[in-house]
Design a protein around this motif. Sequence first.
Motif, mmCIF file in Angstrom:
data_model
loop_
_atom_site.group_PDB
_atom_site.id
_atom_site.type_symbol
_atom_site.label_atom_id
_atom_site.label_comp_id
_atom_site.label_asym_id
_atom_site.label_seq_id
_atom_site.Cartn_x
_atom_site.Cartn_y
_atom_site.Cartn_z
ATOM 1 N N TYR A 141 19.319 -3.359 -8.582
ATOM 2 C CA TYR A 141 20.023 -3.992 -9.700
ATOM 3 C C TYR A 141 20.238 -3.082 -10.903
ATOM 4 C CZ TYR A 141 19.218 -8.085 -6.885
ATOM 5 O OH TYR A 141 19.222 -8.967 -5.838
ATOM 6 N N GLY A 142 19.676 -1.875 -10.870
ATOM 7 C CA GLY A 142 19.953 -0.917 -11.921
ATOM 8 C C GLY A 142 19.276 -1.174 -13.241
ATOM 9 N N VAL A 143 18.355 -2.132 -13.285
ATOM 10 C CA VAL A 143 17.624 -2.467 -14.512
ATOM 11 C C VAL A 143 16.135 -2.322 -14.226
ATOM 12 C CG1 VAL A 143 17.095 -4.266 -16.196
ATOM 13 C CG2 VAL A 143 19.420 -4.054 -15.287
ATOM 14 N N ASP A 144 15.444 -1.570 -15.057
ATOM 15 C CA ASP A 144 14.024 -1.299 -14.828
ATOM 16 C C ASP A 144 13.194 -1.860 -15.969
ATOM 17 O OD1 ASP A 144 11.591 -0.350 -13.991
ATOM 18 O OD2 ASP A 144 12.167 1.779 -13.991
ATOM 19 N N CYS A 145 12.293 -2.781 -15.641
ATOM 20 C CA CYS A 145 11.310 -3.275 -16.615
ATOM 21 C C CYS A 145 10.159 -2.278 -16.646
ATOM 22 C CB CYS A 145 10.827 -4.671 -16.251
ATOM 23 S SG CYS A 145 11.994 -5.964 -16.638
ATOM 24 N N THR A 146 10.330 -1.231 -17.395
ATOM 25 C CA THR A 146 9.332 -0.174 -17.508
ATOM 26 C C THR A 146 8.129 -0.670 -18.306
ATOM 27 O OG1 THR A 146 10.300 0.637 -19.558
ATOM 28 C CG2 THR A 146 11.167 1.557 -17.491
ATOM 29 N N VAL A 147 7.106 0.174 -18.374
ATOM 30 C CA VAL A 147 5.950 -0.154 -19.213
ATOM 31 C C VAL A 147 6.387 -0.389 -20.648
ATOM 32 C CG1 VAL A 147 3.836 0.807 -20.205
ATOM 33 C CG2 VAL A 147 4.248 0.992 -17.733
ATOM 34 N N GLU A 148 7.321 0.404 -21.131
ATOM 35 C CA GLU A 148 7.781 0.238 -22.518
ATOM 36 C C GLU A 148 8.487 -1.088 -22.711
ATOM 37 O OE1 GLU A 148 6.915 2.209 -25.057
ATOM 38 O OE2 GLU A 148 5.683 3.135 -23.488
ATOM 39 N N THR A 173 -0.514 1.699 -11.188
ATOM 40 C CA THR A 173 -1.612 2.187 -12.033
ATOM 41 C C THR A 173 -1.178 2.282 -13.489
ATOM 42 O OG1 THR A 173 -2.552 3.409 -10.175
ATOM 43 C CG2 THR A 173 -3.226 4.099 -12.384
ATOM 44 N N ASP A 174 0.037 2.725 -13.734
ATOM 45 C CA ASP A 174 0.524 2.797 -15.114
ATOM 46 C C ASP A 174 0.483 1.430 -15.789
ATOM 47 O OD1 ASP A 174 0.995 5.513 -14.908
ATOM 48 O OD2 ASP A 174 3.132 5.300 -14.475
ATOM 49 N N MET A 175 0.820 0.377 -15.051
ATOM 50 C CA MET A 175 0.804 -0.962 -15.644
ATOM 51 C C MET A 175 -0.618 -1.452 -15.884
ATOM 52 S SD MET A 175 4.071 -3.074 -14.179
ATOM 53 C CE MET A 175 3.801 -2.786 -12.439
ATOM 54 N N TYR A 176 -1.519 -1.152 -14.967
ATOM 55 C CA TYR A 176 -2.910 -1.545 -15.217
ATOM 56 C C TYR A 176 -3.495 -0.808 -16.414
ATOM 57 C CZ TYR A 176 -3.532 -4.535 -11.146
ATOM 58 O OH TYR A 176 -3.448 -5.579 -10.259
ATOM 59 N N ILE A 177 -3.154 0.459 -16.560
ATOM 60 C CA ILE A 177 -3.633 1.201 -17.726
ATOM 61 C C ILE A 177 -3.101 0.589 -19.006
ATOM 62 C CG2 ILE A 177 -3.469 3.422 -18.929
ATOM 63 C CD1 ILE A 177 -3.443 4.745 -16.123
ATOM 64 N N ALA A 178 -1.831 0.217 -18.992
ATOM 65 C CA ALA A 178 -1.194 -0.309 -20.202
ATOM 66 C C ALA A 178 -1.601 -1.737 -20.520
ATOM 67 C CB ALA A 178 0.323 -0.222 -20.062
ATOM 68 N N ASP A 181 -5.300 -6.844 -17.116
ATOM 69 C CA ASP A 181 -4.944 -7.978 -16.274
ATOM 70 C C ASP A 181 -4.012 -8.962 -16.978
ATOM 71 O OD1 ASP A 181 -6.670 -9.082 -18.108
ATOM 72 O OD2 ASP A 181 -8.098 -9.843 -16.628
ATOM 73 N N ARG A 182 -3.290 -8.489 -18.016
ATOM 74 C CA ARG A 182 -2.358 -9.380 -18.728
ATOM 75 C C ARG A 182 -1.320 -9.977 -17.773
ATOM 76 N NH1 ARG A 182 1.130 -12.170 -19.523
ATOM 77 N NH2 ARG A 182 2.485 -12.485 -21.350
ATOM 78 N N PHE A 183 -0.799 -9.186 -16.858
ATOM 79 C CA PHE A 183 0.164 -9.661 -15.875
ATOM 80 C C PHE A 183 -0.455 -9.596 -14.475
ATOM 81 C CE2 PHE A 183 2.838 -7.416 -19.103
ATOM 82 C CZ PHE A 183 3.536 -8.515 -19.591
ATOM 83 N N SER A 184 -0.159 -10.596 -13.658
ATOM 84 C CA SER A 184 -0.438 -10.448 -12.231
ATOM 85 C C SER A 184 0.570 -9.458 -11.671
ATOM 86 C CB SER A 184 -0.274 -11.788 -11.510
ATOM 87 O OG SER A 184 -1.201 -12.738 -11.972
ATOM 88 N N LEU A 185 0.093 -8.527 -10.855
ATOM 89 C CA LEU A 185 0.980 -7.533 -10.267
ATOM 90 C C LEU A 185 1.135 -7.797 -8.771
ATOM 91 C CD1 LEU A 185 -0.077 -4.172 -11.987
ATOM 92 C CD2 LEU A 185 1.655 -5.840 -12.674
ATOM 93 N N PHE A 186 2.369 -7.987 -8.359
ATOM 94 C CA PHE A 186 2.683 -8.235 -6.957
ATOM 95 C C PHE A 186 3.463 -7.052 -6.400
ATOM 96 C CE2 PHE A 186 2.472 -12.942 -5.697
ATOM 97 C CZ PHE A 186 1.407 -13.202 -6.560
ATOM 98 N N CYS A 187 3.092 -6.613 -5.208
ATOM 99 C CA CYS A 187 3.919 -5.674 -4.468
ATOM 100 C C CYS A 187 5.186 -6.409 -4.038
ATOM 101 C CB CYS A 187 3.170 -5.160 -3.247
ATOM 102 S SG CYS A 187 4.152 -4.106 -2.154
ATOM 103 N N GLY A 188 6.341 -5.776 -4.247
ATOM 104 C CA GLY A 188 7.589 -6.445 -3.921
ATOM 105 C C GLY A 188 8.346 -5.841 -2.768
ATOM 106 N N VAL A 189 7.702 -4.940 -2.031
ATOM 107 C CA VAL A 189 8.383 -4.308 -0.908
ATOM 108 C C VAL A 189 7.388 -4.174 0.239
ATOM 109 C CG1 VAL A 189 7.921 -2.006 -1.841
ATOM 110 C CG2 VAL A 189 9.765 -2.318 -0.206
ATOM 111 N N ASP A 190 7.800 -4.556 1.419
ATOM 112 C CA ASP A 190 6.852 -4.695 2.528
ATOM 113 C C ASP A 190 6.194 -3.384 2.934
ATOM 114 O OD1 ASP A 190 7.330 -7.382 2.551
ATOM 115 O OD2 ASP A 190 8.512 -7.394 4.400
ATOM 116 N N ASP A 191 6.958 -2.290 2.908
ATOM 117 C CA ASP A 191 6.400 -1.044 3.426
ATOM 118 C C ASP A 191 5.643 -0.234 2.377
ATOM 119 O OD1 ASP A 191 8.601 -0.165 2.012
ATOM 120 O OD2 ASP A 191 9.629 0.732 3.729
ATOM 121 N N LEU A 192 5.172 -0.922 1.334
ATOM 122 C CA LEU A 192 4.242 -0.318 0.369
ATOM 123 C C LEU A 192 3.030 -1.213 0.112
ATOM 124 C CD1 LEU A 192 6.418 1.365 -2.435
ATOM 125 C CD2 LEU A 192 4.823 2.483 -0.873
#
Length: 297
Positions: A141-148, A173-178, A181-192
């Motif tokens: 989709y060309g839009v990235d919700c980066t850490v910033e 890891t970058d999101m956990y550092i930033a 546990d503020r956000f639940s983190l879900f893997c969104g791609v099967d082969d990762l």
Amino acid sequence: MAIWKGVFPAVTTKLKEDGCVDIDATKASIERLIENGVSGVIVLPMLGENASMEMDERKAIIRAAVETAAGRVPVLSGLAETTLERAKASAKIYQDCGAQGLMVFPSLGYKTDDRETVAWYKGIASATPLPIMIYNNPIAYGVDCTVEVLKELVDTPEIVCIKEETGDIRRVTDMYIAFGDRFSLFCGVDDLIVESSALGVTGWVSGMTNVWPAECVKLFGLCQDEKYAQARELYQVLTPSFHLDTHVKLVQYIKLAENLVYGAPEWVRAPRLPLVGDERDFVVATVTDAIEKLKTL
């Protein structure tokens, strides 16, 4: 506010050969997923052909999912719109239909910059108290919700979860550092999924779980229990099929795989067309190989 974890399949919308929604087959597939141990279901994801559905069809699909789940697992709905006002209106409608959460896409009509992305998600969050999972898939989709970007959304309590689909495993890891546990983190791609689990994700939005729910729930559980030797054995059998989840034709690929494994209808809505020729043969061979290898585990 909801704390989501576990395997949440991105549910395919079952269709009849004429392109009409097959509610009975969709409900049967959701029941199969729940019986095999998933922790939630997401209807009307991209894999569910959201953008190809009329509003009356979306409402019927959400209501059918809520009826089928009957409180056993949360039912989330994908929310994919082009304008903020349409997105806010749809959020309210989906809440009225019984959805217990939203997986929110970026705007489908325009590639927002960071400031606009923040305004998009804040605006939708203001429309309904439903918890929100951000669908972060910049590859598609060309839009990235980066850490910033996420730093600007920390104070929006409705946003509770990130579906991480950048393909950059370092982002977890970058999101956990930033954010801890503020956000639940879900893997969104099967082969990762195994790689993401090793870095601490607590959930998985999965396409191929439609095909092999018991096996995918087992794989995720092995990772959560840090039984990585066993997880790798199963992962190596499933990964060639998991690669199908990352292709532009993942809808056709996964629906064909469902048809091969348990007879679900493979029909898709135009402009998508059923697979033919060498492409179909490749998917059939990939899935058939996994079917045979799973018997040996």
